[in-house]
Motif scaffolding. Sequence first.
Motif, mmCIF file in Angstrom:
data_model
loop_
_atom_site.group_PDB
_atom_site.id
_atom_site.type_symbol
_atom_site.label_atom_id
_atom_site.label_comp_id
_atom_site.label_asym_id
_atom_site.label_seq_id
_atom_site.Cartn_x
_atom_site.Cartn_y
_atom_site.Cartn_z
ATOM 1 N N ASN A 67 -0.719 -5.491 -3.278
ATOM 2 C CA ASN A 67 -0.505 -6.091 -1.740
ATOM 3 C C ASN A 67 -0.899 -5.256 -1.009
ATOM 4 O O ASN A 67 -0.348 -3.977 -0.748
ATOM 5 N N GLY A 68 -1.779 -5.438 0.020
ATOM 6 C CA GLY A 68 -2.143 -4.599 1.116
ATOM 7 C C GLY A 68 -1.388 -3.840 1.854
ATOM 8 O O GLY A 68 -1.457 -2.584 2.226
ATOM 9 N N ASP A 69 -0.096 -4.513 2.070
ATOM 10 C CA ASP A 69 0.960 -4.019 3.034
ATOM 11 C C ASP A 69 1.751 -2.782 2.165
ATOM 12 O O ASP A 69 2.317 -2.093 2.743
ATOM 13 N N GLU A 70 1.528 -2.689 0.621
ATOM 14 C CA GLU A 70 2.518 -1.821 0.133
ATOM 15 C C GLU A 70 1.561 -0.883 -0.646
ATOM 16 O O GLU A 70 1.797 -0.239 -1.635
ATOM 17 N N LYS A 71 0.173 -0.399 0.079
ATOM 18 C CA LYS A 71 -0.407 0.511 -0.485
ATOM 19 C C LYS A 71 -0.168 1.944 -0.814
ATOM 20 O O LYS A 71 -0.249 2.302 -1.873
ATOM 21 N N GLU A 72 0.694 2.415 -0.055
ATOM 22 C CA GLU A 72 1.484 3.642 -0.281
ATOM 23 C C GLU A 72 2.226 3.553 -1.523
ATOM 24 O O GLU A 72 2.609 4.456 -2.264
ATOM 25 N N ILE A 73 3.181 2.432 -1.544
ATOM 26 C CA ILE A 73 4.093 2.404 -2.551
ATOM 27 C C ILE A 73 3.267 2.534 -4.046
ATOM 28 O O ILE A 73 3.522 3.068 -5.181
ATOM 29 N N VAL A 74 1.953 1.634 -4.154
ATOM 30 C CA VAL A 74 1.169 1.668 -5.067
ATOM 31 C C VAL A 74 0.721 3.017 -5.575
ATOM 32 O O VAL A 74 0.759 3.455 -6.730
ATOM 33 N N GLU A 75 0.303 3.765 -4.785
ATOM 34 C CA GLU A 75 -0.252 4.953 -4.703
ATOM 35 C C GLU A 75 0.832 6.164 -5.459
ATOM 36 O O GLU A 75 0.633 6.707 -6.447
#
Length: 114
Positions: free
Chosen positions: A67-75
């Motif tokens: 989800n583009g909005d949660e990029k930092e969480i994915v990283e």
Amino acid sequence: MFKGLGQLGDMAGMMKKAKEMQDQMGQLQEDLASMTVVGESGAGLVKATATAKGELIGLDIDPSIFNGDEKEIVEDLILAAIKEAQQKASEKSASEMGKLTEGLGLPADMKLPF
């Protein structure tokens, strides 16, 4: 000349033991390269696979986390999985080395070069 030194005076025995240890360490190096560990994060949404030598060989990411909005969480989840895999690799390597040194009659906590 070497009287009273017990096993230390047996140079041939020491050389044989050193050769044996060298052979076993070579085999252990090969074994560690084929052993794998898996680190997970996000309740298994991200999985990192590494060899017991610490080489990252795989990364599995559940598509539901994109989800583009949660990029930092994915990283963060990816980094956490990789760090866990590396930690497990280090522990596996230390465990296998402990088995080797113990089998050779050396102290279990003896640090041998890798």
